[in-house]
Structures are given as structure tokens and as C-alpha cells.
Write an enzyme that holds these catalytic residues in place. Structure first.
Site, short mmCIF file in Angstrom:
data_model
loop_
_atom_site.label_atom_id
_atom_site.label_comp_id
_atom_site.label_asym_id
_atom_site.label_seq_id
_atom_site.Cartn_x
_atom_site.Cartn_y
_atom_site.Cartn_z
NE ARG A 195 1.14 17.89 1.15
CZ ARG A 195 0.83 19.19 1.21
NH1 ARG A 195 1.68 20.07 1.72
NH2 ARG A 195 -0.31 19.63 0.79
N1 EPU Z 1 -8.50 19.38 -10.47
C1 EPU Z 1 -8.94 18.92 -11.67
N2 EPU Z 1 -9.23 17.60 -11.79
C2 EPU Z 1 -9.04 16.72 -10.77
C3 EPU Z 1 -8.57 17.20 -9.55
C4 EPU Z 1 -8.29 18.54 -9.40
O1 EPU Z 1 -9.12 19.67 -12.62
O2 EPU Z 1 -9.31 15.52 -10.98
C5 EPU Z 1 -8.24 20.82 -10.30
C6 EPU Z 1 -9.17 21.44 -9.28
O3 EPU Z 1 -10.39 21.83 -9.87
C7 EPU Z 1 -8.36 22.62 -8.79
C8 EPU Z 1 -6.92 22.14 -8.93
O4 EPU Z 1 -6.96 21.00 -9.75
O5 EPU Z 1 -8.56 23.73 -9.66
C9 EPU Z 1 -6.29 21.83 -7.59
O6 EPU Z 1 -7.07 20.84 -6.88
P1 EPU Z 1 -7.21 20.85 -5.27
O7 EPU Z 1 -7.84 22.12 -4.85
O8 EPU Z 1 -7.80 19.58 -4.84
O9 EPU Z 1 -5.73 20.95 -4.77
P2 EPU Z 1 -4.53 19.98 -5.00
O10 EPU Z 1 -3.36 20.83 -5.40
O11 EPU Z 1 -4.89 18.83 -5.89
C10 EPU Z 1 -3.54 20.14 -2.58
C11 EPU Z 1 -2.94 19.09 -1.68
C12 EPU Z 1 -4.04 18.36 -0.92
C13 EPU Z 1 -4.88 19.38 -0.16
C14 EPU Z 1 -5.46 20.38 -1.17
C15 EPU Z 1 -6.38 21.44 -0.56
C16 EPU Z 1 -0.93 18.16 -2.75
C17 EPU Z 1 -0.39 17.06 -3.58
N3 EPU Z 1 -2.23 18.11 -2.51
O12 EPU Z 1 -4.30 19.41 -3.55
O13 EPU Z 1 -3.41 17.50 -0.02
O14 EPU Z 1 -5.92 18.72 0.53
O15 EPU Z 1 -4.38 21.04 -1.85
O16 EPU Z 1 -5.72 22.20 0.36
O17 EPU Z 1 -0.19 19.02 -2.28
C18 EPU Z 1 -2.59 15.31 0.42
O18 EPU Z 1 -1.52 15.84 0.68
O19 EPU Z 1 -2.78 14.06 0.55
C19 EPU Z 1 -3.67 16.14 -0.07
C20 EPU Z 1 -4.80 15.64 -0.49
#
Ligand code: EPU
Length: 325
Positions: A195
Site C-alpha cells: 500500500r
Molecule cells: N472478514 C471478516 N469480517 C469482516 C471482514 C472480513 O471476518 O468484517 C474476513 C473475511 O471473511 C476474510 C478476511 O477477513 O476471510 C479478509 O477479508 P478480505 O478478503 O476482504 O480481505 P482484506 O484483507 O480485508 C484486502 C485489501 C482490500 C482488497 C482485498 C481483496 C487491505 C487493507 N485490504 O482486504 O483492499 O480489496 O484484500 O483483494 O489491504 C483497500 O485497500 O481499500 C481495500 C479494500
């Protein structure tokens, strides 16, 4: 506040910035300048320096929340710098790829599969860039499907996620140095991290991207799959600034993402005015309609404090905040 100035490009006094952000909060800019070419961007930057201020640059407004009130000084909006085009072949005499005012004629372009590159100016939207790559059968950025915002912000912040990030395909980037000089930085002179494009205070003007050629239908199908997956777990179509916090060091957080941590500590119950934590993904704040910037910032602090109290983990903000300093 200065009421008149001569600017080298389109300029708006007291421009509403909230409409230019995806979360739709925040106040006005004393001046908003809107250059339409890289050269105008440079001139606008220099004119602001002469005016006595270092300008702020606003791209697609996707990862930012701006304070209420009037932001003194100059904001440069990059929306008009939206070109995406195929570069000329290496060694071609008109070789300044970024500054081409019009896309070169098809006559001089090599086979797309032989030179799978695109030039994108900073104001091109990420969705338009992804569509162009898909239509040419260029693979590499499918993981950014559903990500709003512009190329400049995407490169500066290394937008991405589980399926890849912006810098996976960057060949070189043209930047504006703080003193107003334009410079081309090849990929191996840059050190992008999670990021963070690693460009410091430089402004991204444009970028040359190198893809892998693949059948168009394969690229399109992959984008569809990723978008379907994303729609299940993220509020992709709501008013939000994207993920509020960066994911913490997996060792510190036992491998849990910011979203999981926030969910586990009960952050989905938090709200301030019309700003709420998304019931779908706890790392997103949604503006239900009339949230103020103050609502959003207070809610962000509530979320961070709750995680700190319950787990001892200090989450780091991913969303940038502009204050009227
Ligand atoms: N999860 C929960 N509860 C929640 C949200 C997520 O249990 O309320 C769990 C999901 O079920 C999953 C895990 O957390 O098992 C990860 O969630 P997700 O797949 O959405 O990935 P993330 O790590 O939260 C990252 C990036 C996103 C990007 C996604 C998908 C960061 C901070 N976030 O999210 O990027 O879209 O991977 O590739 O790195 C952004 O940068 O603004 C952003 C949204």
C-alpha cells in the site's frame, strides 16, 4: 483568502471537494486547478508554488477523507488527465511516450501481443484502464477490479489486494518532483511496498505498464470471478473510502486482517451520525447519506480505540486525511 489569481489551466474558486471523493464528505478548496495535459499539470504546480503554497493533488478521491470547512491553498485535480493509450514501439523517433497529446495512429503500432504495454496518465480511472487492458488481452491488473480511483493514486499508494497490486505491472513512472521538474523513474529505481508506491512527496504524472498477453476471454473471465468474490465480502457500490486501516503485521495479529480484528471486537455495532461501519466488512465506513467529515473521523478513532483496548494492536490508517493546516 486570495480572491483572484491567474492560473495556467481551468480553475475553480471555493470548489466543493466532497463530490470528488468516494465517501462524499468534506468541505471546499480555496482553489481547484484542473490541468488537462502533463505539461499543464507541471505549470499548475509551478504557479501554485509562485502563489506561495505547495499544492495538494486529488485523484479519484477513493482513499481519502477531507475535513469540513475551507481548505486554504491550491488543490490540483487530475480528472482531466485521463488518457490511456498504447505506446509507440521502442526506438521510434516520437519516443516521448507520456507526452503524446493524441494516441498514436494504428499504423505505427506493433502487434498488441508483441508489445503488451499501455501508457496511462494519472487521471485515467482504474476501471477504464482495466477495461482497456481486458479488451487488448493484457493480463496483470485483474486483481484491481472493483477498485475505484485513478491511476495516479493507485500508483502512489500501490492499490491492490489479495489477487495482486498496481506495481506488479509498472515498467516506469513519470513523476513531478517537488521543485516542479519532471523525471522518469524506471521500475528498478523504485521500492514499492504494501500500500505504498515509495515515491515520497513526488506526484505521479503518468505510468508505463507492462502486461502479459493472454486470450481476451481469459482476462475477462478472471475479472468477472474476482468481482463476484469481492461483491460477496465488500460493500463495493456504497459510498466509502475503501479499507479504513491497513492490514497489520501477520505475526502481531496472528494472521488476522484488519477487517477480521474489527469484526471480532464488535466494531460493526459502531456508528456516528450517518457514518456507520459496514455490516458486510468491518474495515469499511459507509456514508449513509448525510455523514459529515467529523462523523467519519470520530468513527475511525472509535474503531481504532476499540481494537487497541481489546487486543493491544495499534491499527494504522490506510485512508488519507486532509486537514486545513
Ligand atoms: N472478514 C471478516 N469480517 C469482516 C471482514 C472480513 O471476518 O468484517 C474476513 C473475511 O471473511 C476474510 C478476511 O477477513 O476471510 C479478509 O477479508 P478480505 O478478503 O476482504 O480481505 P482484506 O484483507 O480485508 C484486502 C485489501 C482490500 C482488497 C482485498 C481483496 C487491505 C487493507 N485490504 O482486504 O483492499 O480489496 O484484500 O483483494 O489491504 C483497500 O485497500 O481499500 C481495500 C479494500
Amino acid at each position: 483568502m486570495t480572491s483572484s489569481a491567474t492560473w495556467p489551466c481551468a480553475a475553480l474558486p471555493l470548489a466543493d471537494l466532497s463530490a470528488r471523493t468516494t465517501i462524499r464528505v468534506g468541505g471546499r478548496a480555496e482553489w481547484l486547478l484542473e490541468p488537462a495535459t502533463p505539461e499543464e499539470l507541471r505549470e499548475a504546480w509551478l504557479a501554485a508554488l509562485e502563489f506561495g503554497v505547495t499544492p495538494r493533488v486529488l485523484g479519484g478521491g477513493a482513499n481519502i477523507a477531507i475535513d469540513d470547512g475551507v481548505l486554504p491553498g491550491v488543490v490540483i485535480g487530475t480528472d482531466r488527465l485521463r488518457r490511456v493509450f498504447r505506446p509507440l514501439a521502442a526506438g521510434d523517433e516520437a519516443g516521448d511516450e507520456h507526452s503524446a497529446l493524441a494516441p498514436p495512429s494504428a499504423m505505427v503500432l506493433p502487434d498488441p501481443a508483441e508489445d503488451p504495454r499501455l501508457v496511462a496518465w494519472c487521471g485515467a480511472t482504474l476501471p477504464s484502464l482495466l477495461r482497456a487492458a481486458r479488451d487488448l488481452g493484457y493480463s496483470g491488473l485483474e486483481g484491481l477490479v472493483g477498485v475505484p480511483g485513478n491511476v495516479g493514486g493507485g500508483v502512489a499508494m500501490n492499490a491492490g489486494g489479495r489477487w495482486g497490486e498496481m506495481w506488479d505491472v509498472v515498467e516506469s513512472v513519470r513523476v513531478l518532483e517537488p521543485d516542479g521538474e519532471l523525471r522518469d523513474l524506471p521500475r528498478d529505481e523504485c521500492a514499492p511496498t504494501y500500500r505504498n508506491g515509495g515515491l515520497g512527496g513526488r506526484v505521479v504524472v503518468g505510468v508505463v505498464l507492462k502486461f502479459r498477453p493472454e486470450p481476451r476471454l481469459t482476462v475477462a473471465a478472471r475479472m468477472k470471478d474476482y468481482l463476484r468474490e469481492k461483491n460477496k465480502v465488500q460493500p463495493v457500490t456504497e459510498r466509502s473510502a475503501g479499507c479504513t486501516f491497513k492490514n497489520p503485521d501477520p505475526e502481531l495479529a496472528g494472521g488476522r486482517s484488519a477487517g477480521e480484528l474489527l469484526d471480532d471486537v464488535g466494531a460493526k455495532a459502531l456508528a456516528r451520525g450517518d457514518a456507520i461501519v459496514s455490516p458486510l466488512h468491518a474495515n469499511f465506513i459507509i456514508n449513509r447519506g448525510n455523514a459529515t467529515a467529523a462523523d467519519v473521523f470520530t468513527l475511525m478513532e472509535d474503531m481504532r480505540d476499540l481494537v487497541a483496548q481489546k487486543t493491544g494492536i495499534a491499527l494504522e490508517f490506510e485512508v488519507k486525511r486532509w486537514r486545513p493546516v
